[in-house]
Write a protein that holds these residues in place. Structure first.
Motif, PDB file in Angstrom:
ATOM      1  N   VAL A  44      41.942  41.270  41.032  1.00  0.00           N
ATOM      2  CA  VAL A  44      43.317  40.819  41.243  1.00  0.00           C
ATOM      3  C   VAL A  44      44.293  41.679  40.437  1.00  0.00           C
ATOM      4  N   LEU A  45      43.981  41.908  39.156  1.00  0.00           N
ATOM      5  CA  LEU A  45      44.872  42.713  38.329  1.00  0.00           C
ATOM      6  C   LEU A  45      44.962  44.150  38.843  1.00  0.00           C
ATOM      7  N   ALA A  46      43.830  44.710  39.258  1.00  0.00           N
ATOM      8  CA  ALA A  46      43.848  46.073  39.802  1.00  0.00           C
ATOM      9  C   ALA A  46      44.706  46.145  41.058  1.00  0.00           C
ATOM     10  N   GLY A  47      44.624  45.114  41.889  1.00  0.00           N
ATOM     11  CA  GLY A  47      45.424  45.095  43.109  1.00  0.00           C
ATOM     12  C   GLY A  47      46.918  44.999  42.855  1.00  0.00           C
ATOM     13  N   LEU A  48      47.291  44.499  41.682  1.00  0.00           N
ATOM     14  CA  LEU A  48      48.707  44.350  41.333  1.00  0.00           C
ATOM     15  C   LEU A  48      49.196  45.458  40.395  1.00  0.00           C
ATOM     16  N   SER A  49      48.333  46.402  40.052  1.00  0.00           N
ATOM     17  CA  SER A  49      48.667  47.409  39.040  1.00  0.00           C
ATOM     18  C   SER A  49      49.780  48.344  39.513  1.00  0.00           C
ATOM     19  N   PRO A  50      50.766  48.626  38.636  1.00  0.00           N
ATOM     20  CA  PRO A  50      51.866  49.533  38.996  1.00  0.00           C
ATOM     21  C   PRO A  50      51.552  51.006  38.725  1.00  0.00           C
TER      22      PRO A  50
END
Length: 409
Positions: A98-104
């Motif tokens: 999830v965090l990787a998918g939201l990473s900027p």
């Protein structure tokens, strides 16, 4: 379900078989992150505007975290039970995706892979489960460990194709989020079925032949023998990482497209399942060390075949052969540890060897990208893999030679 050690009668039992099936599912879910990142590598490189080596960094950090986390998770499982490690792993895999998918940016993307998916996530579903499985089986230990390890390749045969479809339909970011939810929840649910502790392993009587053999594996000190196994594990996986990490990018560069590369990766890892099962049967007949030698020879042959052939049909064939040839290498290390080293230390020793193999995968993934950046092609990267494989084979042959010397002495 008891958290106390199980009775020895459960070894090789129907309960052990049911537990093995659950283990296979857990490894399939936990191993997802190892292969999905290869599929999105071209998209990540394009979106963040980075080099091929930098785009390989998330995989490198994840495999380093995988190795280090496997050692820590193995110790945790020895003390509290494998289910506790799996609880942590479920949270790590789910939140990491999830965090990787939201990473900027690439740095947060890479950290999500290295720390959450690596150290705390998928590491809980490899070395700890291999060690756990080896303690539930005696007569069929080789095939049981092979079935367990096959979950890693089941993940590789399923997730790249699903991820590629998700990337095309939803984009790589949303695909990551959905994979995280499915794998995290699935691992957490299955981990509650793994609370039974394995039977206590019998120890050899002081001064017995078995004890003396395990304290001088291959006629060497435990530390020396174990160090050689770790170097062999690192070397074989540097070589192994080249096709597994870069086949999608390689096909993209050749003009075949990422979809064809994802299919080749899935084919490679599906054949790896067959290889691991067959190698398990072979291992029960000839032992882990000879199985390692055989797998190393065949992996070297497959890597050499990538050099003269780069047509689409030939790459499909070679990908399948590569999977068939190398699938039994990593599980053989767990069998070698059980065969030659003290039974009381199997958990931490297996964990350390698996950590070395994961470092090898991490180093191989990054090194191949770096060689590509320096040379502009993957030809030199395949040669690099062949040389690392030769190091693995030389160590395996040396250890086999040492066992023959001991028999004659």
């Amino acid at each position: 379900m008891s958290t106390h050690p199980a009775h020895a009668d459960l070894i090789d039992s129907s309960y052990a078989a049911r537990r093995l099936f659950i283990t296979l599912l857990l490894m399939t879910l936990g191993g997802s992150s190892m292969y999905v990142v290869s599929v999105v590598l071209p998209e990540v490189q394009k979106e963040f505007g980075i080099s091929r080596a930098d785009a390989s960094l998330p995989y490198t950090l994840m495999m380093l975290g995988f190795g280090a986390g496997g050692l820590a998770m193995g110790k945790l499982a020895d003390k509290w039970g494998v289910h506790v490690a799996l609880w942590i792993g479920a949270v790590g895999v789910g939140s990491g995706f999830v965090l990787a998918g939201l990473s900027p940016n690439i740095w947060l993307f890479a950290l999500a892979h290295g720390v959450l998916m690596g150290v705390f996530g998928s590491s809980s579903t490899f070395a700890p489960l291999l060690a756990d499985t080896s303690m539930w089986w005696d007569k069929r230990r080789g095939i049981a460990v092979a079935v367990c390890a096959s979950g890693n390749y089941v993940a590789g045969s399923i997730w790249p194709a699903l991820a590629q479809q998700g990337v095309e339909a939803l984009g790589w970011r949303e695909t990551y989020v959905w994979i995280g939810v499915v794998c995290g929840v699935g691992m957490l649910a299955l981990s509650f079925l793994m609370r039974q502790r394995p039977p206590l392993m019998a120890t050899s009587a002081p001064g017995s032949v078995q004890q003396l053999a395990s304290e001088k594996p291959f006629g060497l000190s435990i530390n020396t023998a174990h160090a050689l196994l770790c170097i062999a594990g690192l070397a074989c996986c540097v070589a192994m990482a080249m096709p597994q990490v870069h086949i999608v990018a390689y096909c993209t560069d050749l003009g075949f497209g990422a979809a064809r590369g994802s299919e080749m990766l899935s084919l490679m890892l599906a054949c790896g399942i067959v290889s691991r099962l067959v190698s398990g049967v072979i291992c029960d007949r000839i032992g882990g060390l000879r199985t390692l030698v055989l797998g190393s020879v065949l992996q070297g042959v497959a890597l050499l075949m990538f050099l003269p052939f780069d047509g689409m049909v030939s790459l499909y064939v070679i990908s399948a052969l590569f999977g068939l040839f190398q699938g039994g290498i990593v599980p053989s290390y767990a069998i070698i540890v059980r065969e030659y080293f003290p039974a009381q230390k199997v958990g931490v020793l297996v964990g350390a060897v698996i950590m070395a193999t994961m470092i090898g995968m991490a180093l191989g993934g990054w090194m191949s990208g770096k060689v590509f950046d320096l040379t502009g092609s993957y030809h030199a990267a395949f040669i690099n893999g062949v040389l690392w494989n030769a190091l693995n084979l030389s160590i395996a042959v040396f250890l086999l030679w040492r066992t023959q010397i001991k028999k004659k002495a």
